[in-house]
Design an enzyme around this catalytic site. Sequence first.
Site, short mmCIF file in Angstrom:
data_model
loop_
_atom_site.label_atom_id
_atom_site.label_comp_id
_atom_site.label_asym_id
_atom_site.label_seq_id
_atom_site.Cartn_x
_atom_site.Cartn_y
_atom_site.Cartn_z
N TYR A 600 0.97 -1.42 -0.01
CA TYR A 600 -0.24 -0.09 -0.03
C TYR A 600 0.94 1.53 0.32
O TYR A 600 -0.02 2.25 -0.20
CB TYR A 600 -1.51 0.12 1.06
CG TYR A 600 -2.66 -1.13 1.03
CD1 TYR A 600 -3.02 -1.00 0.05
CD2 TYR A 600 -1.98 -2.74 1.50
CE1 TYR A 600 -4.25 -1.73 -0.35
CE2 TYR A 600 -3.63 -2.95 0.78
CZ TYR A 600 -4.08 -2.67 0.07
OH TYR A 600 -4.95 -3.89 0.03
N ASP A 721 -8.11 2.34 -3.43
CA ASP A 721 -7.92 2.27 -2.30
C ASP A 721 -7.74 4.16 -1.78
O ASP A 721 -7.30 4.99 -2.85
CB ASP A 721 -6.25 2.43 -1.54
CG ASP A 721 -5.81 2.16 -0.20
OD1 ASP A 721 -6.54 1.51 0.58
OD2 ASP A 721 -4.35 2.80 -0.40
N VAL A 723 -9.54 6.08 -1.18
CA VAL A 723 -10.70 7.13 -2.09
C VAL A 723 -10.72 8.22 -0.87
O VAL A 723 -11.41 9.67 -2.08
CB VAL A 723 -11.66 6.48 -3.13
CG1 VAL A 723 -11.14 5.19 -3.54
CG2 VAL A 723 -12.24 6.18 -2.05
N GLU A 746 -12.53 2.94 -1.40
CA GLU A 746 -12.41 2.23 0.19
C GLU A 746 -12.71 3.63 0.71
O GLU A 746 -11.86 4.51 0.48
CB GLU A 746 -11.49 1.80 0.65
CG GLU A 746 -10.93 1.06 2.55
CD GLU A 746 -9.64 1.50 2.72
OE1 GLU A 746 -9.17 0.82 3.23
OE2 GLU A 746 -8.60 2.29 1.48
N SER A 750 -14.77 7.76 10.60
CA SER A 750 -15.61 7.30 11.13
C SER A 750 -16.43 6.92 11.79
O SER A 750 -17.24 8.71 11.12
CB SER A 750 -14.83 7.05 12.51
OG SER A 750 -14.79 9.25 12.15
N GLN A 767 -23.99 9.00 4.04
CA GLN A 767 -24.34 10.63 3.11
C GLN A 767 -23.57 10.76 2.35
O GLN A 767 -23.11 10.63 1.39
CB GLN A 767 -25.42 11.19 4.10
CG GLN A 767 -25.39 12.23 3.01
CD GLN A 767 -26.25 12.15 2.06
OE1 GLN A 767 -27.34 11.90 2.42
NE2 GLN A 767 -26.01 11.85 0.58
N ASP A 829 -7.50 -4.45 6.75
CA ASP A 829 -6.90 -4.02 8.20
C ASP A 829 -7.74 -3.73 9.06
O ASP A 829 -7.27 -3.93 9.70
CB ASP A 829 -7.35 -2.75 6.97
CG ASP A 829 -6.25 -2.04 6.19
OD1 ASP A 829 -5.31 -2.29 6.07
OD2 ASP A 829 -7.32 -1.57 5.15
#
Lengths: 942, 523
Positions: A600, A721, A723, A746, A750, A767, A829
């Site tokens: 990554y 990855d 985004v 992805e 949170s 949203q 992850d």
Amino acid sequence: MSLVRWKPVLHRPPRENPNGFPRSRCPPRSQLPRPFCYRKPVSRSVSCSTLPKDQRPRVRPIVRAGVTQTPSLAEVEDAEVLFSETFQLKHSQTVEGKIAVRLNPAEADENGTKWRLTVGCNLEGKWTLHWGVSYFDEIGSEWDQPPPEMRPPDSVLIKDYAIETPLKKVSSPLEGQMLHEIHIDFDSNTPIAAIHFVLKEEETGAWFQHKGRDFRISLTDYPKEDNVVGGRRGFGIWPGALNQISSLLPKAEGSSSKQKDSAGEVRDTMIQNRHISQFSEEISISKQLLVTNSMTVSVRKSDDTDKKIIQFDTDLPGDVIVHWGVCTNDGRKWVIPSTPHPPTTKIFRQKVLQTLLQPKADSIGSWGLFLVDKESSGVVFVLKLNEYTWLNNMGTDFYVPIGRESSSTTEIALDNIAREQPTGTETQDVRNRLNILVPPPNESLEATDPKEISTSPIKSQVTLRTDKAVAYTDEIINEIRSLVTDISSERGQGAKSKEAQESILQEIEKLAAEAYSIFRSSIPSFVEHVSDVEISKPAVKVCSGTGSGYEILCQGFNWESNKSGRWYSELSAKTKELSSLGFTVVWLPPPTESVSPEGYMPKDLYNLNSRYGSMEELKDLVKSFHEVGIKVLGDVVLNHRCAHYQNKDGVWNIFGGRLDWDERAIVADDPHFQGRGNKSSGDSFHAAPNIDHSQDFVRRDLKEWLCWLRKEIGYDGWRLDFVRGFWGGYVKDYIEASEPYFAVGEYWDSLSYTYGAMDHNQDAHRQRIVDWINATNGTAGAFDVTTKGILHSALERCEYWRLSDADGKPPGVVGWWPSRAVTFIENHDTGSTQGHWRFPSGKEMQGYAYILTHPGTPAVFYDHIFSHYNHEISKLISVRNRNKIHCRSTVKITKAERDVYAAEIEEKVAVKIGPGFYEPPDGPKSWVVAAEGTDYKVWETS
Amino acid sequence: MELGVMTKQAAAVAKPAAFPARSLGFRNPIRVGSRASRIGFGPPARGALRRRAAIRIARQRPVRSAVLVEENSSPAMKNKAEPVRIFVGLPLDTVSAGNEINHSKAIAAGLRALALLGVHGVDLPISWGVASNSGDWSSYLTIANMARDAGLRLRVSLHLHADRRPSLPLPQPVDRAVAANPDLLFTDRSGRRRPDCLSFAVEDLPVLDGKTPMEAYEEFFQSFRVAFADFIGSTITNITIGLGANGELCYPSFPPTGDNPFTGVGEFQCYDKYMLADLKRYAEESGNPLWGLSGPHDAPEYNQSPYFGNFFKDHGGSWETPYGQFFLSWYSGKLLSHGDRLLSIASKVFGNLPVTLSAKVPLLHQWHNTRSRPAELTAGFFNTDDRDGYEAVAQMFAKNSCTMIIPGMDLAVGDQLVSQIMQACKRHGVRLSGENSSIIIAGTAVFSKIKEHILANNSVLDSFTYQRMGAEFFSPEHWPLFTQFVRSMAQQQMDSDDVPSKDGRLSLRMNSVPGNDRELQAV
């Protein structure tokens, strides 16, 4: 409309020998009304149980102590009533009837140009025809007002497109039954192409039409109408040349339609001239009625001093089984009463008694007398009408206190009044109603005035319901008003004003509900449903990136996969197994040279030799997946890229390899790397230089790279990855250039928490994800992080109610945009050896039972596939495939409670998760268990 | 039936008046006056009929007098102790394009519900096209009557633009003139005409049957004033002037199709014949005739990011060059002078009446964190990271004693821009009203955001209009949130001794969990 039904409380079945009983040896009891426990009524009606004096039998049965039989009704007739309560029993009942549609020439007409359309209905109710016409020269299916001469006199115009005419009551000469009918007369020369209508029943507010389609009487058979007949519109009454009628009505099997038309036939007989034919058609309909019956339970003294007599009396038709027990003290634990039990009683599961009530001889209903011990504190019961219909007391068991005898003068007075109540009954109540709580006005005060009090019980019985449905009565409004008046005169009296406030609030609620129902039903509604907009959007270029809808994803690696250095070849040994499990797409690890072994932190994008294996091995792997029919997603990291060299200040921001960019390719607001590009269009990833996608050369290079990957390696699509780091509009650019079969981004941020507990409403979170998908113009899906988060809370805390949002839909992205949601419960992850946000341990299968049965595109994590869950996962996947569940499948949540969540998908699959009990209801479908495990169960229709 | 209707009406009108403010804590305390005048009726009659009569009599006068008291004091500067007045917007198609009242029953029920809840009033959108085409104010007057009967105040929005959805037209003379000469409409670089409103450059040309658009606007205002004379100052407390596309002071720089809000930068609308001629003249006057030949050639398209093309780039973009500054000053100047002229006409017509004037600005928060702030530039606000474009706007509002309406108070983004606009208004003594952007994204978060704006310490908002009534508004998902919002606003503004005592307090039963931030997406 009155809210309260007064029922004759004591039903008197005929006595075999009305006067045959000797007078009781006991001194005659007072013929004054019996005292009874006056309980404060809350949503129940309380009434006394005596009969008018003149009919009161003068006899007393002899009831000897020690008689071990249950008493007969006649014997207890005069027994003192200690308590009586009438419960309203509401249940729905289907009434069937017919709608008749007839078109024939009007009687008194010489020219034969006058026609009459008759619509009739034989069900009770206040029927209104809501109708309009379409004219010849119009295209589309818009309604219009009929010409004035067509409008029956008492019609009401609804805006400029419809008209409402009430149906009139007529008695049908044939069957002697009531009919509601309407005639519409018109001249065949009027340029009307069709008459459209729906029937409305004003009392229930029910509309009768077919799945949102209107009845349509076509008066033309011009070829342009051929879509009606061709069945594409699915519905129409077609009085064409063949007198063909096609109808799909609420109950199609009841249709007496003789022929089913077919497009071909009709086209053949298309007549260019107008030709109206006479026809007549009857369509069966059914209407749900909310029926109110009542059950009166009286507690009477028995001569057997240890016992009391419980008398049940109901007007419920048919067999009524009382499923009952007694309870002692105050606990509501059911206990089987001591013998003797009434006749026709069974002991059910050693816990309760089931007693079949005896039918009344003279009228509909049944009755029963049970003897119970005096010590019991009460009788608890529910009623069973048949296998499927149980009645309870608004969600709880019925409870009748056996209590102690009591009397007071006021109660006698009340009793007296109550006896004068009319006993008229009304058993059908077809309205939905919004009842409000109005506390009884000062009883003690008003009890002194019998005239006044005669209305007070009625007022006091208004039940409390939060039912949103409309219908109100003037009585209630008066009631509120009187309270308002009371309040303003006695302001400051806390309790009172609280009641008033309550009433006002109820009034507000009612008005709002009324406004809502009208707004909602007004057809040219302005409220925009984006869904409609989307549907009506012309299919632009069918863009790639979203697959077929039936994909099931497998994440083909974990955080440790790089360790062996030959992951590609290890995985290629498993391609067949993955395929046989039912996966259609596999997501491979990031293929480029990388600063970190997991891939990554990409460096040279064109160097595909990584810790997972060489470029050749990768190509072979992709090929072997293709051979077993699995598409392959490449994990592409576009947000950031590690530099090869330091600049003159020692900052790592000069790139090497084929894409030898410099600091202009790095966003300006990334202080560590001295970027000279524009500001970032998204969030920052701090460990490496963030790429500035606003630069034309960067985008050109990246597009070229993606196309190269597609061609050179054979990747079918992308897993994008991080985004969050750049504008979704750029992703759209990349997708459009590289045309993948499937793409998923992805977007992980949170969820919202309050005081450590996750909020129920995660709409803001989803949203943000939906916004991102939107920005990509829907060209890519996104991982449904919201669903994962909500599953965490629901499973961990046993709060399964979280799995339904305010609209009764799934609360994650999958509830809003299922075709773009890639649901998952774990990835490299969140789980694996990193465990940044691990799924509640041991509950993984519940998670899979959810995502593998629900819409969205499910993704299964490698670690779970090759674990002891393998078998269970495989079963769920085959249920999904067998039932052809796809990313757009409909889901109906049937239960979302503390400890259980259940849903039906496409009406083909039912699933429940959680420790609570759930079984899908048996109906026309029968369900068979298709998969099950700890705290989950999946059914499919057999 | 007859009786039923009467009863309901009586109930509706009776309640706001007969029910003193404090028992629910909703209404403005000034209404308490009504109570005193009804005490004379003695203890409430038992019989329902008598009771009804008593209430009806009781309500008549007090309401009216309360109205007068309140209005006399109204146009003063905002008093901080006074709670923010909450209004609710009526549906845009309350009066349809055919001058018919839509869903009047629903609106009637809705108005009563709002009145009981303690909402101050409603906002009625009036379309220039609908009113002029029919030449008949009766539908709008009916609505005004309904609001008055419900005891609500009215804000009136005079819309001088056409709406796409629901479809509300421009007046027929305008349509005719446009058909003959499409250059009267705003036009973008690729030549697309924007049917929203007339180009700012034609406002003084006699293009509408010999009248200039400005004259036509004035005529419309006059006609409104005459028709609503009975309401102005009593029921009608505010008149909002639509200054451009969507009723906001701006060019129609948003994409001609698709949904708002859009995510791109928008386009300059200066390509109709008249705007171009004006630009040319301006260029010649400023000594750079070559700059007046066209608009910026290197600006992106509607839905592109600022980094397409060279005009808006953060570094070295054309907007920073002298040409860019020249063009943007002219473009934004046209908008300002349009706003100024229209507002001075409005204050000429309405100035001596006891109503406030207001106008709305757009909240173009997208790309606000770039240096060039392109979405604001294309809409006509010359506001970049080194130039405060709202200073001049606030000044223009101040000059015309016009309240500024800021929409988008519900958005989680855009705080920076909102506070910039508020600062400018504060400096110039411009009063502020708030609005939300759309009900579609309503949810608890949205309401707390709105509250945050209203209750902020430095807030200068004196009213807030919630857009807008409709099925969604009264839906079980949305309505409880709204009532909770209104109640909480009222509670917070009340003195502690005005709040009901502890056991008298009542919380609304919410049977719906917060939510419905719906972004409906089709599959």
